[in-house]
Motif scaffolding. Structure first.
Motif, PDB file in Angstrom:
ATOM      1  N   THR A   1      13.683   9.574   8.449  1.00 54.49           N
ATOM      2  CA  THR A   1      12.345   9.156   8.844  1.00 54.49           C
ATOM      3  C   THR A   1      11.352   9.763   7.865  1.00 54.49           C
ATOM      4  OG1 THR A   1      13.012   9.115  11.171  1.00 54.49           O
ATOM      5  CG2 THR A   1      10.648   9.117  10.710  1.00 54.49           C
TER       6      THR A   1
ATOM      7  N   TYR B   1       1.887  -1.548   2.657  1.00 57.80           N
ATOM      8  CA  TYR B   1       3.147  -0.859   2.946  1.00 57.80           C
ATOM      9  C   TYR B   1       4.007  -1.605   3.965  1.00 57.80           C
ATOM     10  CZ  TYR B   1       1.487   2.834  -0.022  1.00 57.80           C
ATOM     11  OH  TYR B   1       1.053   3.534  -1.120  1.00 57.80           O
ATOM     12  N   GLU B   2       3.354  -2.407   4.819  1.00 61.02           N
ATOM     13  CA  GLU B   2       4.120  -3.209   5.782  1.00 61.02           C
ATOM     14  C   GLU B   2       5.093  -4.139   5.067  1.00 61.02           C
ATOM     15  OE1 GLU B   2       0.142  -2.436   7.933  1.00 61.02           O
ATOM     16  OE2 GLU B   2       0.850  -2.659   5.880  1.00 61.02           O
TER      17      GLU B   2
ATOM     18  N   GLY C   1       8.572  -2.476   4.716  1.00 63.15           N
ATOM     19  CA  GLY C   1       9.292  -1.921   5.859  1.00 63.15           C
ATOM     20  C   GLY C   1       8.618  -0.743   6.537  1.00 63.15           C
ATOM     21  N   TRP C   2       7.404  -0.406   6.139  1.00 65.62           N
ATOM     22  CA  TRP C   2       6.671   0.675   6.776  1.00 65.62           C
ATOM     23  C   TRP C   2       5.905   0.112   7.962  1.00 65.62           C
ATOM     24  CZ3 TRP C   2       6.709   5.800   4.993  1.00 65.62           C
ATOM     25  CH2 TRP C   2       7.437   5.997   3.823  1.00 65.62           C
ATOM     26  N   GLU C   3       5.745   0.935   9.003  1.00 68.67           N
ATOM     27  CA  GLU C   3       5.027   0.535  10.208  1.00 68.67           C
ATOM     28  C   GLU C   3       3.859   1.480  10.448  1.00 68.67           C
ATOM     29  OE1 GLU C   3       7.751   0.598  13.506  1.00 68.67           O
ATOM     30  OE2 GLU C   3       9.316  -0.358  12.320  1.00 68.67           O
ATOM     31  N   PHE C   4       2.721   0.915  10.846  1.00 72.76           N
ATOM     32  CA  PHE C   4       1.584   1.755  11.228  1.00 72.76           C
ATOM     33  C   PHE C   4       1.997   2.586  12.434  1.00 72.76           C
ATOM     34  CE2 PHE C   4      -2.111   2.425  13.974  1.00 72.76           C
ATOM     35  CZ  PHE C   4      -2.859   3.236  13.129  1.00 72.76           C
ATOM     36  N   LEU C   5       1.711   3.894  12.383  1.00 81.40           N
ATOM     37  CA  LEU C   5       2.082   4.794  13.469  1.00 81.40           C
ATOM     38  C   LEU C   5       0.852   5.281  14.238  1.00 81.40           C
ATOM     39  CD1 LEU C   5       4.329   6.427  14.905  1.00 81.40           C
ATOM     40  CD2 LEU C   5       3.907   8.243  13.225  1.00 81.40           C
TER      41      LEU C   5
ATOM     42  N   TYR D   1       1.645   5.900   8.323  1.00 78.99           N
ATOM     43  CA  TYR D   1       2.750   4.952   8.445  1.00 78.99           C
ATOM     44  C   TYR D   1       4.059   5.713   8.569  1.00 78.99           C
ATOM     45  CZ  TYR D   1      -0.231   1.017   7.267  1.00 78.99           C
ATOM     46  OH  TYR D   1      -1.197   0.050   7.295  1.00 78.99           O
TER      47      TYR D   1
ATOM     48  N   HIS E   1       8.490   5.161   8.193  1.00 78.10           N
ATOM     49  CA  HIS E   1       9.613   4.338   7.745  1.00 78.10           C
ATOM     50  C   HIS E   1      10.886   4.973   8.274  1.00 78.10           C
ATOM     51  CE1 HIS E   1      12.728   2.661   5.151  1.00 78.10           C
ATOM     52  NE2 HIS E   1      11.887   1.659   4.982  1.00 78.10           N
TER      53      HIS E   1
ATOM     54  N   ARG F   1      16.849   3.359  13.595  1.00 78.59           N
ATOM     55  CA  ARG F   1      15.653   2.866  14.287  1.00 78.59           C
ATOM     56  C   ARG F   1      15.648   3.347  15.714  1.00 78.59           C
ATOM     57  NH1 ARG F   1      12.024   0.207  11.784  1.00 78.59           N
ATOM     58  NH2 ARG F   1      11.365  -0.785  13.675  1.00 78.59           N
TER      59      ARG F   1
END
Length: 157
Positions: free
Chosen positions: A114, A125-126, A129-133, A148, A150, A156
């Motif tokens: 992570t 960044y999305e 494969g990066w996600e807003f956190l 973000y 990953h 996952r």
């Protein structure tokens, strides 16, 4: 399309001074801060810090690092990809995506599944494969900034 290769500083220590100067020029962080982190990279046994360079011939055209904390208040969200930069003439060729993928795979091989990243970019960044956190407070910054995350594919939530 240019030919380029991605290297780690830990496996290519001859680049330390050139890399520290390059990152300092791009981000304005004191040269000594980069040199210190890069020395730790070369002299330590931990996975972090690590620095990555994208080379066209022997010229640095892009780079990034992985450090414990990228100057924000969420010290629990670690390690952080930092200082992602691609020289303007080399942009729009997928170099940033390949560099981020290389970093994620390298860190996974080192047992870090992570990764976190702070940025003001929305939508970039999305694509990789990066996600807003969440929003985090940067050290000494008046405004919040985007964090973000990953996850390695097989880890996952």
């Amino acid at each position: 399309m240019y030919e380029y290769r991605i290297i780690t500083l830990s496996q290519n220590p001859a680049y330390i001074n050139t890399a520290a100067a390059w990152f300092h020029e791009k981000w304005g962080i004191p040269l000594e801060a980069y040199t210190e982190s890069m020395d730790c990279c070369l002299n330590g046994t931990a996975a972090v810090p690590e620095w990555y360079l994208v080379l066209h011939e022997d010229m640095i055209v892009a780079g990034a690092g992985v450090i414990e904390n990228d100057f924000h208040d969420r010290k629990d969200l670690t390690p952080n990809v930092c200082a992602v930069y691609v020289e303007e003439v080399y942009r729009r060729q997928g170099i940033a995506g390949r560099l981020l993928d290389f970093i994620c795979r390298d860190m996974k091989e080192r047992g870090l599944t992570t990764l976190y990243l702070v940025t003001d970019h929305i939508g970039f960044y999305e694509r990789y494969g990066w996600e807003f956190l969440c929003m985090v407070q940067g050290d000494g910054e008046p405004d919040m900034t985007r964090m973000y995350v990953h996850y390695a594919e097989d880890t996952r939530r």
